[in-house]
Scaffold this motif. Structure first.
Motif, short mmCIF file in Angstrom:
data_model
loop_
_atom_site.label_atom_id
_atom_site.label_comp_id
_atom_site.label_asym_id
_atom_site.label_seq_id
_atom_site.Cartn_x
_atom_site.Cartn_y
_atom_site.Cartn_z
N GLU A 59 3.92 15.38 69.77
CA GLU A 59 3.75 14.19 68.93
C GLU A 59 2.30 13.71 68.89
O GLU A 59 1.78 13.35 67.84
CB GLU A 59 4.68 13.06 69.38
N ASP A 60 1.63 13.70 70.04
CA ASP A 60 0.22 13.28 70.07
C ASP A 60 -0.64 14.22 69.24
O ASP A 60 -1.52 13.78 68.50
CB ASP A 60 -0.31 13.20 71.50
N GLY A 61 -0.40 15.51 69.37
CA GLY A 61 -1.15 16.49 68.59
C GLY A 61 -0.91 16.33 67.10
O GLY A 61 -1.83 16.44 66.29
N LEU A 62 0.34 16.07 66.72
CA LEU A 62 0.66 15.84 65.31
C LEU A 62 -0.06 14.61 64.78
O LEU A 62 -0.60 14.63 63.68
CB LEU A 62 2.17 15.67 65.13
N ARG A 63 -0.08 13.54 65.57
CA ARG A 63 -0.76 12.32 65.12
C ARG A 63 -2.26 12.57 64.93
O ARG A 63 -2.85 12.12 63.95
CB ARG A 63 -0.55 11.19 66.12
N LEU A 64 -2.87 13.29 65.87
CA LEU A 64 -4.30 13.59 65.74
C LEU A 64 -4.57 14.47 64.53
O LEU A 64 -5.55 14.25 63.79
CB LEU A 64 -4.82 14.26 67.01
N ILE A 103 -8.34 23.56 60.31
CA ILE A 103 -7.89 24.94 60.15
C ILE A 103 -7.68 25.60 61.51
O ILE A 103 -6.68 26.29 61.72
CB ILE A 103 -8.89 25.74 59.29
N ALA A 104 -8.59 25.38 62.44
CA ALA A 104 -8.46 25.98 63.77
C ALA A 104 -7.17 25.51 64.45
O ALA A 104 -6.45 26.31 65.06
CB ALA A 104 -9.68 25.64 64.62
N ILE A 105 -6.88 24.23 64.34
CA ILE A 105 -5.65 23.70 64.95
C ILE A 105 -4.43 24.28 64.26
O ILE A 105 -3.47 24.69 64.91
CB ILE A 105 -5.65 22.16 64.91
#
Length: 156
Positions: A59-64, A103-105
């Motif tokens: 979830e934190d990664g999605l928000r970022l 793109i990298a993410i």
């Protein structure tokens, strides 16, 4: 499956589901709503946002990642959209490094995407090869707040 959610509300048009993530973050309420009292978002009730079913971000990664796309959306234009491909022209003022990071993410968390970035043309192409991954393109369209060619985004 990673899923991102945002507070649900009916208080103000700026809090329609497609705008809730940025609107309901306390630091963005005034800018989003354009009025001092904020948009009346109610914390606690959650509404699911469209996300890629196979995304590996938490979830934190999605928000970022969503925040990055929201920074990149200013002036973005949807050039082409079909079931398996979308083509977006990115504004010349959007930092190339931001697009490179997005793109990298995506390549790490969603390896089913085929991503092409042409910085000289300011063109980003995202595609999938299998029907099961088609909803992932909806997540990108949502994150960039893109409308069909000829329509303006809600943030314009």
């Amino acid at each position: 499956m990673a899923e991102l959610s945002a507070p649900e509300t009916t208080a103000h048009a700026c809090c329609a589901p497609e705008r809730q993530v940025t609107c309901c973050e306390p630091s963005a309420k005034a800018e989003c709503c354009g009025h001092d009292e904020g948009c009346g978002c109610v914390a606690g009730s959650m509404v699911a946002l469209p996300m890629a079913p196979a995304c590996a971000l938490d979830e934190d990664g999605l928000r970022l990642q969503l925040e990055g796309y929201r920074r990149a959306r200013q002036g973005a234009s949807l050039i082409e959209r079909n079931r398996r491909r979308l083509v977006v022209d990115v504004d010349e003022y959007v930092d190339n490094q931001l697009v490179d990071e997005l793109i990298a993410i995506e390549r790490e968390c969603c390896p089913f995407f085929t991503l092409a970035w042409e910085p000289a043309r300011r063109r980003l192409t995202v595609s999938v090869s299998q029907a099961e991954h088609e909803p992932a393109l909806d997540a990108i369209v949502f994150a960039l707040d893109l409308k069909a060619p000829g329509q303006q985004a809600a943030s314009d």
